[in-house]
Design a protein around this motif. Sequence first.
Motif, PDB file in Angstrom:
ATOM      1  N   ILE A  36       0.833  -1.198   0.000  1.00 12.27           N
ATOM      2  CA  ILE A  36       0.000   0.000   0.000  1.00 12.27           C
ATOM      3  C   ILE A  36       0.871   1.254   0.000  1.00 12.27           C
ATOM      4  CG2 ILE A  36      -1.648   1.370   1.342  1.00 12.27           C
ATOM      5  CD1 ILE A  36      -2.932  -1.346   2.204  1.00 12.27           C
ATOM      6  N   THR A  82      -3.108  -3.763  -6.723  1.00  8.96           N
ATOM      7  CA  THR A  82      -2.050  -2.759  -6.800  1.00  8.96           C
ATOM      8  C   THR A  82      -1.380  -2.703  -8.175  1.00  8.96           C
ATOM      9  OG1 THR A  82      -0.477  -4.329  -5.821  1.00  8.96           O
ATOM     10  CG2 THR A  82      -1.547  -2.759  -4.321  1.00  8.96           C
ATOM     11  N   LEU A 122      -7.953   1.866   0.130  1.00 14.00           N
ATOM     12  CA  LEU A 122      -6.866   0.911  -0.063  1.00 14.00           C
ATOM     13  C   LEU A 122      -6.968  -0.087   1.089  1.00 14.00           C
ATOM     14  CD1 LEU A 122      -5.660   4.022  -0.825  1.00 14.00           C
ATOM     15  CD2 LEU A 122      -3.999   2.516  -1.873  1.00 14.00           C
ATOM     16  N   ILE A 144      -7.986  -2.212  -3.983  1.00 20.09           N
ATOM     17  CA  ILE A 144      -8.144  -0.767  -4.111  1.00 20.09           C
ATOM     18  C   ILE A 144      -9.496  -0.510  -4.758  1.00 20.09           C
ATOM     19  CG2 ILE A 144      -7.213   1.360  -5.102  1.00 20.09           C
ATOM     20  CD1 ILE A 144      -4.467  -0.116  -5.114  1.00 20.09           C
TER      21      ILE A 144
END
Length: 153
Positions: A36, A82, A122, A144
């Motif tokens: 993250i 991600t 997130l 996300i």
Amino acid sequence: MKYSFLAIIAVLFMSCSDKDSEEEAVDYTEQNESQIKSYITAHDLDATRSDSGLYYVINEEGTGKQPTASSNVTVAYKGYYTDQTIFDKSKDAGVSFNLSQTIKGWIEGIPYFKEGGSGLLLVPAHLGYGSKDYYNIPGGSVLIFEIKLISVN
């Protein structure tokens, strides 16, 4: 998308029982935190971290009602990993549901916005689907979500 229906069902009706935490075989907390933070840096985001480990970005706060963790809401969203691979996306009109029937990341994160608000959530695995594979979502995944809170019903 072919998995859209399953992912919507999963997001909307995900159980948050103690049984889920007992099944957690692998702790992805440190790995997810690193992923993250790397994503935030790479995309130059102004994200806030909550005590639970959820990160959120408020692009537009909104001006309407603010939901609680048990509100019925309508949300338009796009969910991706991600690496930006999309795993689910709602229609522009959004999807209506009770927040208490969603993943922990949504229960906590959606109430940061008011009606008309938009931004990112997130979500580390422990606030999403945990360490086990869940339909098309691999265990341990950071999720996300680009969200727009259309209404608090």
